[in-house]
Design a protein around this motif. Structure first.
Motif, mmCIF file in Angstrom:
data_model
loop_
_atom_site.group_PDB
_atom_site.id
_atom_site.type_symbol
_atom_site.label_atom_id
_atom_site.label_comp_id
_atom_site.label_asym_id
_atom_site.label_seq_id
_atom_site.Cartn_x
_atom_site.Cartn_y
_atom_site.Cartn_z
ATOM 1 N N VAL A 5 0.843 -1.183 0.000
ATOM 2 C CA VAL A 5 0.000 0.000 0.000
ATOM 3 C C VAL A 5 0.881 1.236 0.000
ATOM 4 O O VAL A 5 1.831 1.332 0.765
ATOM 5 C CB VAL A 5 -0.906 -0.001 1.254
ATOM 6 N N ARG A 6 0.585 2.187 -0.857
ATOM 7 C CA ARG A 6 1.299 3.456 -0.883
ATOM 8 C C ARG A 6 0.745 4.342 0.227
ATOM 9 O O ARG A 6 -0.460 4.480 0.367
ATOM 10 C CB ARG A 6 1.121 4.166 -2.230
ATOM 11 N N VAL A 7 1.603 4.932 0.980
ATOM 12 C CA VAL A 7 1.193 5.781 2.085
ATOM 13 C C VAL A 7 1.535 7.217 1.725
ATOM 14 O O VAL A 7 2.702 7.572 1.638
ATOM 15 C CB VAL A 7 1.913 5.372 3.388
ATOM 16 N N ALA A 8 0.503 8.009 1.484
ATOM 17 C CA ALA A 8 0.727 9.389 1.079
ATOM 18 C C ALA A 8 1.005 10.284 2.288
ATOM 19 O O ALA A 8 1.753 11.233 2.195
ATOM 20 C CB ALA A 8 -0.476 9.918 0.316
ATOM 21 N N LEU A 55 -9.563 10.046 7.715
ATOM 22 C CA LEU A 55 -8.928 8.772 7.377
ATOM 23 C C LEU A 55 -9.498 8.186 6.088
ATOM 24 O O LEU A 55 -8.763 7.610 5.284
ATOM 25 C CB LEU A 55 -9.087 7.774 8.541
ATOM 26 N N GLU A 56 -10.788 8.373 5.893
ATOM 27 C CA GLU A 56 -11.411 7.919 4.643
ATOM 28 C C GLU A 56 -10.838 8.709 3.461
ATOM 29 O O GLU A 56 -10.504 8.139 2.415
ATOM 30 C CB GLU A 56 -12.925 8.085 4.717
ATOM 31 N N GLY A 57 -10.684 10.012 3.631
ATOM 32 C CA GLY A 57 -10.122 10.852 2.580
ATOM 33 C C GLY A 57 -8.688 10.491 2.240
ATOM 34 O O GLY A 57 -8.255 10.618 1.093
ATOM 35 N N ARG A 63 -15.979 3.426 4.607
ATOM 36 C CA ARG A 63 -17.241 3.678 5.309
ATOM 37 C C ARG A 63 -18.359 2.969 4.546
ATOM 38 O O ARG A 63 -18.476 3.115 3.335
ATOM 39 C CB ARG A 63 -17.515 5.174 5.341
ATOM 40 N N VAL A 64 -19.175 2.222 5.267
ATOM 41 C CA VAL A 64 -20.315 1.533 4.660
ATOM 42 C C VAL A 64 -21.543 1.833 5.510
ATOM 43 O O VAL A 64 -21.499 1.716 6.743
ATOM 44 C CB VAL A 64 -20.073 -0.002 4.602
ATOM 45 N N LYS A 65 -22.628 2.238 4.860
ATOM 46 C CA LYS A 65 -23.876 2.492 5.582
ATOM 47 C C LYS A 65 -24.448 1.172 6.079
ATOM 48 O O LYS A 65 -24.490 0.185 5.366
ATOM 49 C CB LYS A 65 -24.901 3.173 4.679
ATOM 50 N N SER A 73 -14.130 0.303 8.448
ATOM 51 C CA SER A 73 -13.130 -0.759 8.463
ATOM 52 C C SER A 73 -11.884 -0.258 7.741
ATOM 53 O O SER A 73 -11.964 0.629 6.883
ATOM 54 C CB SER A 73 -13.673 -2.028 7.799
ATOM 55 N N PRO A 74 -10.736 -0.823 8.072
ATOM 56 C CA PRO A 74 -9.510 -0.405 7.393
ATOM 57 C C PRO A 74 -9.496 -0.896 5.950
ATOM 58 O O PRO A 74 -10.058 -1.951 5.643
ATOM 59 C CB PRO A 74 -8.398 -1.056 8.213
ATOM 60 N N THR A 75 -8.880 -0.123 5.068
ATOM 61 C CA THR A 75 -8.780 -0.523 3.665
ATOM 62 C C THR A 75 -7.616 -1.485 3.448
ATOM 63 O O THR A 75 -7.550 -2.148 2.411
ATOM 64 C CB THR A 75 -8.599 0.689 2.746
#
Length: 127
Positions: A5-8, A55-57, A63-65, A73-75
């Motif tokens: 995973v790339r961490v920006a 964190l989502e951004g 995020r799930v409704k 949950s973490p990606t």
């Protein structure tokens, strides 16, 4: 083999605490459930929802409704996150070979064995 995973961006202290809760969880969690697991459970729900939105951004959280609420949950796994950070450090080092050599000389014998095992498996798959 897991995708790196790339961490920006790095995580702030509260973001890291929220991610630790999510990484340790067995399933997606509501903001209220996350708050209950934090070291400072007096935090307001709006504060945690703002952190989760950030964190989502940044791509760390999904995020799930779930009815009226949302679950998070973490990606990627904690290991994928750490691997991404290490990859970024190497990419930014200017001399990845020297950085790797220096790192390898600084690890414990046990960690060196783990590295040898991981690299040995990689060589067999990618001659």
């Amino acid at each position: 083999m897991a995708e790196v995973v790339r961490v920006a961006k790095s995580l702030g202290e509260l973001e890291r605490s929220v991610m630790d809760v999510l990484w340790d969880a067995d399933s997606a969690m509501t903001a209220t459930a996350i708050i209950a697991c934090l070291p400072n459970p007096e935090l307001k729900a709006n504060t945690i929802l703002t952190v989760l939105s950030r964190l989502e951004g940044k791509g760390f959280v999904r995020r799930v409704k779930d009815g009226r609420a949302a679950v998070f949950s973490p990606t990627a796994s904690r290991q994928d996150h750490v691997a991404g950070m290490l990859r970024q450090v190497l990419d930014d080092s200017g001399d990845p070979s020297a950085a790797l050599a220096h790192f390898a000389s600084s690890v414990s014998p046990e960690q060196a064995d783990i590295l040898r095992g991981a690299l040995g498996g990689r060589r067999e798959r990618n001659p």
